[in-house]
Write a protein that holds these residues in place. Structure first.
Motif, PDB file in Angstrom:
ATOM      1  N   UNK A 223       1.092   0.645 -11.370  1.00  0.00           N
ATOM      2  CA  UNK A 223       2.041   0.975 -10.417  1.00  0.00           C
ATOM      3  C   UNK A 223       1.575   0.161  -9.061  1.00  0.00           C
ATOM      4  N   UNK A 224       0.079   0.415  -9.011  1.00  0.00           N
ATOM      5  CA  UNK A 224      -0.393  -0.439  -8.063  1.00  0.00           C
ATOM      6  C   UNK A 224      -0.178  -1.908  -7.890  1.00  0.00           C
ATOM      7  N   UNK A 225      -0.338  -2.420  -9.037  1.00  0.00           N
ATOM      8  CA  UNK A 225      -0.068  -3.855  -9.329  1.00  0.00           C
ATOM      9  C   UNK A 225       1.417  -4.135  -9.002  1.00  0.00           C
TER      10      UNK A 225
ATOM     11  N   UNK B 268      -2.749  -2.151   1.948  1.00  0.00           N
ATOM     12  CA  UNK B 268      -3.909  -1.877   0.655  1.00  0.00           C
ATOM     13  C   UNK B 268      -3.938  -0.511   0.615  1.00  0.00           C
ATOM     14  N   UNK B 269      -4.198   0.243   1.707  1.00  0.00           N
ATOM     15  CA  UNK B 269      -4.399   1.729   1.612  1.00  0.00           C
ATOM     16  C   UNK B 269      -3.341   2.282   0.710  1.00  0.00           C
ATOM     17  N   UNK B 270      -2.109   2.176   0.779  1.00  0.00           N
ATOM     18  CA  UNK B 270      -0.913   2.766   0.035  1.00  0.00           C
ATOM     19  C   UNK B 270      -1.086   2.174  -1.251  1.00  0.00           C
ATOM     20  N   UNK B 271      -1.397   0.848  -1.526  1.00  0.00           N
ATOM     21  CA  UNK B 271      -1.522   0.492  -2.720  1.00  0.00           C
ATOM     22  C   UNK B 271      -2.578   1.232  -3.609  1.00  0.00           C
ATOM     23  N   UNK B 272      -3.748   1.414  -2.908  1.00  0.00           N
ATOM     24  CA  UNK B 272      -4.946   2.203  -3.487  1.00  0.00           C
ATOM     25  C   UNK B 272      -4.406   3.587  -4.001  1.00  0.00           C
ATOM     26  N   UNK B 273      -3.527   4.134  -2.874  1.00  0.00           N
ATOM     27  CA  UNK B 273      -3.308   5.646  -3.415  1.00  0.00           C
ATOM     28  C   UNK B 273      -2.390   5.491  -4.647  1.00  0.00           C
TER      29      UNK B 273
ATOM     30  N   UNK C 214      -2.328   3.498  -6.960  1.00  0.00           N
ATOM     31  CA  UNK C 214      -3.381   3.414  -8.125  1.00  0.00           C
ATOM     32  C   UNK C 214      -4.159   4.626  -8.639  1.00  0.00           C
ATOM     33  N   UNK C 215      -4.384   5.713  -7.777  1.00  0.00           N
ATOM     34  CA  UNK C 215      -4.854   6.861  -8.013  1.00  0.00           C
ATOM     35  C   UNK C 215      -3.798   7.957  -8.392  1.00  0.00           C
ATOM     36  N   UNK C 216      -2.499   7.994  -7.800  1.00  0.00           N
ATOM     37  CA  UNK C 216      -1.828   8.940  -8.119  1.00  0.00           C
ATOM     38  C   UNK C 216      -0.509   8.507  -9.003  1.00  0.00           C
ATOM     39  N   UNK C 217      -0.325   7.262  -8.986  1.00  0.00           N
ATOM     40  CA  UNK C 217       0.938   6.745  -9.578  1.00  0.00           C
ATOM     41  C   UNK C 217       2.151   6.478  -8.332  1.00  0.00           C
ATOM     42  N   UNK C 218       3.227   5.785  -8.791  1.00  0.00           N
ATOM     43  CA  UNK C 218       4.243   5.594  -7.773  1.00  0.00           C
ATOM     44  C   UNK C 218       4.795   6.678  -7.375  1.00  0.00           C
ATOM     45  N   UNK C 219       4.743   7.909  -7.775  1.00  0.00           N
ATOM     46  CA  UNK C 219       5.411   9.185  -7.187  1.00  0.00           C
ATOM     47  C   UNK C 219       4.685   9.342  -5.889  1.00  0.00           C
ATOM     48  N   UNK C 220       3.461   8.773  -5.720  1.00  0.00           N
ATOM     49  CA  UNK C 220       2.802   8.807  -4.319  1.00  0.00           C
ATOM     50  C   UNK C 220       3.743   8.590  -3.230  1.00  0.00           C
ATOM     51  N   UNK C 221       4.886   7.540  -3.146  1.00  0.00           N
ATOM     52  CA  UNK C 221       5.446   6.806  -2.298  1.00  0.00           C
ATOM     53  C   UNK C 221       6.531   8.228  -1.792  1.00  0.00           C
TER      54      UNK C 221
END
Length: 318
Positions: free
Chosen positions: A216-218, A157-162, A164-171
């Protein structure tokens, strides 16, 4: 067919699950049938009543059964336990796949199912949901008793929330170990699922960047669950998977099912979606008809009280 031990759950809750008809007693007064939140009715896509036994028999070639649930509904969880028990009794090896555990929980979850640790370790050392003991424990206990694998299918969940804040590029900011906890591909391009997601956001003013972040989070959830199932089927081609998740992820073959089809185009999926009897929606799946849960609030004061308890979580994204 192997013998399957009856669960105490089923004998305790041996209610009439298909209908509420009145009967006559030995006197002249009719006996009133009382329905409960455990009651359900299973309908085929064309609206005909069907039993669990008929469902499984008619889909003997299915690789995956998916149940889209309301997360805290007693009737849905009773149905899931009954369906899993029946699937586990078949000659086809079965695996349970769960939205309610994330990939980071897999080690502890597998240890628990193998009997190497107790339930206190499972609940304390994983991100298990608060309603695990009341709603999901019966499924895991079937798996444990029958020595079936359980797939911790979801993304943390913490990665998914991030995302949600920054988009898939967060990965791209994650370590190799963290990156492995989320699906390899998060596709946020236009699709029927994206349009369905956006329709739920109606009334909100969202620019394309914000839409990409939220969707992206979804998709991180759906793509990760789909990839987890696909990986298991690749490693165990003779297995069948029973997957449970929120109904938005399952309905009409979108979400998780659509992502699984991208990875395994020939997979045969049976979708079962929980729905309220009075609900009007275009559900093309098997429908699990259930009673509505009690309303969370009936006036503005109650709603204010409920919403005031929701606070933005403190999360430090990379």
């Amino acid at each position: 067919m192997k013998q399957f031990k009856k669960l105490a759950l089923f004998s305790v809750l041996s209610l009439s699950m298909l209908g509420c008809t009145s009967t006559q007693n030995s006197g002249s007064n009719p006996i009133k049938s009382v329905s409960s939140l455990y009651d359900y009715q299973l309908l085929s896509p064309d609206g005909n009543e069907i039993s669990i036994e008929q469902l499984v028999s008619q889909h003997s070639d299915a690789n995956v059964f998916m149940v889209g649930e309301f997360h805290a509904h007693p009737g849905v969880h009773l149905f899931q336990a009954k369906l899993m028990a029946h699937l586990a009794a078949q000659n086809i090896p079965l695996a349970l796949s769960m939205e309610q555990f994330t990939r980071s929980d897999q080690g502890i979850l597998s240890q628990y199912v193998a009997g190497e640790v107790g339930e206190i370790t499972l609940t304390k050392k994983t991100k298990v949901w608060d309603n695990y003991k009341s709603d999901y424990r019966p499924l895991v206990e079937i798996a444990k008793e029958q020595s079936l694998p359980v797939i911790a299918a979801n993304a943390p969940r913490d990665i998914v929330k991030c995302i949600g804040r920054q988009g898939p590029q967060y990965l791209s900011k994650l370590s190799t170990q963290q990156r492995a906890l989320v699906a390899n591909t998060i596709d946020i391009s236009d699709s029927p699922y994206r349009q369905k997601f956006l329709s739920n956001m109606r009334g909100m003013s969202l620019n394309e960047k914000r839409i990409g972040q939220m969707f992206g989070a979804q998709m991180a959830w759906d793509a990760t669950m789909a990839e987890s199932i696909a990986n298991h089927l690749t490693n165990n081609p003779n297995h069948r998977v029973f997957h449970i998740a929120g109904r938005f992820h399952i309905m009409n073959g979108l979400g998780t099912g659509a992502e699984l089809k991208k990875l395994k185009p020939h997979v045969n999926i049976v979708n079962i979606t929980a729905t309220m009897a009075q609900e009007k929606s275009e559900i093309q799946d098997y429908q699990l008809i259930i009673k509505a849960l009690p309303p969370m609030w009936v006036n503005d004061d109650e709603r204010t009280l409920v919403m005031s308890g929701h606070k933005r979580s403190k999360l430090n994204c990379l």
